[in-house]
Motif scaffolding. Structure first.
Motif, PDB file in Angstrom:
ATOM      1  N   ILE A 220       0.996  -1.170   0.164  1.00 35.90           N
ATOM      2  CA  ILE A 220       0.019   0.017  -0.173  1.00 35.90           C
ATOM      3  C   ILE A 220       0.777   1.318  -0.022  1.00 35.90           C
ATOM      4  N   MET A 221       1.925   1.274   0.852  1.00 36.53           N
ATOM      5  CA  MET A 221       2.822   2.383   0.997  1.00 36.53           C
ATOM      6  C   MET A 221       3.477   2.540  -0.518  1.00 36.53           C
ATOM      7  N   ASN A 222       3.825   1.540  -1.197  1.00 33.68           N
ATOM      8  CA  ASN A 222       4.502   1.664  -2.457  1.00 33.68           C
ATOM      9  C   ASN A 222       3.691   2.242  -3.554  1.00 33.68           C
ATOM     10  N   THR A 223       2.277   1.669  -3.604  1.00 37.23           N
ATOM     11  CA  THR A 223       1.069   2.135  -4.179  1.00 37.23           C
ATOM     12  C   THR A 223       0.881   3.604  -4.232  1.00 37.23           C
ATOM     13  N   LEU A 224       0.887   4.187  -2.925  1.00 32.11           N
ATOM     14  CA  LEU A 224       0.311   5.404  -2.920  1.00 32.11           C
ATOM     15  C   LEU A 224       1.198   6.505  -2.690  1.00 32.11           C
ATOM     16  N   LEU A 225       2.678   6.040  -2.559  1.00 30.47           N
ATOM     17  CA  LEU A 225       3.470   7.422  -2.086  1.00 30.47           C
ATOM     18  C   LEU A 225       3.883   8.055  -3.434  1.00 30.47           C
ATOM     19  N   PRO A 226       3.714   7.461  -4.556  1.00 32.64           N
ATOM     20  CA  PRO A 226       3.893   8.126  -5.841  1.00 32.64           C
ATOM     21  C   PRO A 226       2.867   9.377  -6.026  1.00 32.64           C
ATOM     22  N   ILE A 227       1.912   9.210  -5.412  1.00 39.63           N
ATOM     23  CA  ILE A 227       0.545  10.317  -5.658  1.00 39.63           C
ATOM     24  C   ILE A 227       0.911  11.525  -4.926  1.00 39.63           C
ATOM     25  N   ARG A 228       0.651  12.573  -5.823  1.00 38.92           N
ATOM     26  CA  ARG A 228       1.120  13.955  -5.307  1.00 38.92           C
ATOM     27  C   ARG A 228       0.592  14.442  -4.125  1.00 38.92           C
ATOM     28  N   GLY A 229       1.203  14.816  -3.051  1.00 41.30           N
ATOM     29  CA  GLY A 229       0.268  15.114  -1.846  1.00 41.30           C
ATOM     30  C   GLY A 229       0.290  14.081  -0.689  1.00 41.30           C
ATOM     31  N   ILE A 230       0.533  13.023  -0.979  1.00 35.30           N
ATOM     32  CA  ILE A 230       0.439  11.699  -0.082  1.00 35.30           C
ATOM     33  C   ILE A 230       1.846  11.328   0.183  1.00 35.30           C
ATOM     34  N   GLY A 231       2.223  11.526   1.538  1.00 33.70           N
ATOM     35  CA  GLY A 231       3.529  11.085   2.151  1.00 33.70           C
ATOM     36  C   GLY A 231       3.123   9.809   3.041  1.00 33.70           C
TER      37      GLY A 231
END
Length: 306
Positions: A220-231
């Motif tokens: 989940i971390m690897n899926t969402l981290l590339p999304i702008r504004g989501i750290g």
């Protein structure tokens, strides 16, 4: 329609309701402390459903009475039950946590204070992520104001038996907004962009939030981290407050660090690295230790009335 849910014990619904009612204020969730009732509207596919969950039984032999309107298929009723069980963490065997740390000098007192307290999570991953983004670097009160304004703009208000329920907007509704509409409601430029961009990813099919349920925390971390504004911190909050994952350690969180300082009696503010070192033996219960440490910072801990 009435369904009985039997959570794993111990399960203290009164503590959970007090936790919900002390969070950022908005009109999504209605809590009746006197009658131990939780009510809110949720989305199930393209339908809006008012659910009511009422406590029965006791902490050691708990029951939840879930009610919702008629007119849903057996499959939809089963899906709704899964959502409610997730929301109230009914399947978590918290006794394992308590046994593992029963002799721990700093954690055992937290277990005594917050015995039976479970996570109460959001029913929808989109709603939860948007609320987490809204809550970044603002206080709970103003976050609640911004959530209400977003609902006024893109969500719904539905009256039921004299009560008005706010319904959080769908990804489709938020995706149709432009940044200036949110800027007019006192959203920052970046926050408005992050929220709308996230909604558009889901609405376009580029991001399937349902697929997250079958992923590990790391995936989940690897899926969402590339999304702008989501750290990292934002994803850790999603894992905790939407997905109910039990082994998340948001070591950089200032609240957790304050809780560690208090519980361990430190005369200095621990760093992220200090917290990680102290937490080396917390697995697989990092989330619940973090949660109880957060609760320990309350001026009047909810456990005192429990």
């Amino acid at each position: 329609m009435l369904k009985v849910i039997r959570p794993a014990s111990p399960f203290d619904f009164s503590k959970m309701l007090r936790r919900v009612s002390s969070a950022g204020k908005n009109n999504i969730v209605h809590v009746d402390m006197d009658n131990q009732i939780y009510k809110r509207m949720i989305h199930l596919r393209n339908k809006r459903i008012l659910i009511q969950v009422k406590a029965a039984g006791s902490v050691d032999s708990p029951e939840l009475m879930m009610e919702h309107s008629e007119g849903f298929s057996k499959k939809e009723q089963e899906e709704l039950a899964v959502i409610v069980k997730r929301m109230f963490s009914t399947e978590i065997d918290i006794k394992q946590f308590y046994r593992q740390f029963s002799d721990h000098r700093q954690i055992a007192p937290l277990i005594t204070d917050f015995f039976g307290l479970r996570l109460v999570t959001d029913p929808d991953l989109f709603e939860s992520m948007v609320k987490i983004i809204i809550g970044q670097q603002v206080n709970l009160t103003f976050a609640g104001v911004l959530i209400d304004r977003l609902i006024d703009l893109a969500g719904e208000h539905i009256e039921h038996e004299g009560e008005m329920f706010s319904v959080f907007p769908t990804p489709e509704k938020v995706a149709s907004l432009d940044v200036e509409q949110l800027r007019a409601l006192q959203f920052s430029q970046r926050k408005a962009e992050y929220i709308i961009d996230f909604a558009r990813l889901i609405n376009s099919g580029a991001l399937d939030t349902d697929s997250l349920w079958s992923m590990t925390d790391e995936e989940i971390m690897n899926t969402l981290l590339p999304i702008r504004g989501i750290g990292r911190w934002t994803i850790e909050c999603l894992l905790i407050f939407a997905m109910g994952r039990t082994n998340v350690l948001p070591a950089a969180d200032i609240g957790l660090r304050n809780g560690v300082r208090k519980a361990w009696g430190l005369d200095y503010q621990p760093s992220e690295e200090d917290v990680r070192k102290l937490a080396e033996d917390w697995a697989p219960w990092n989330t619940y230790i973090t949660y109880y440490l957060w609760e320990s910072l309350a001026v009047e801990p909810i456990a005192k009335d429990g």
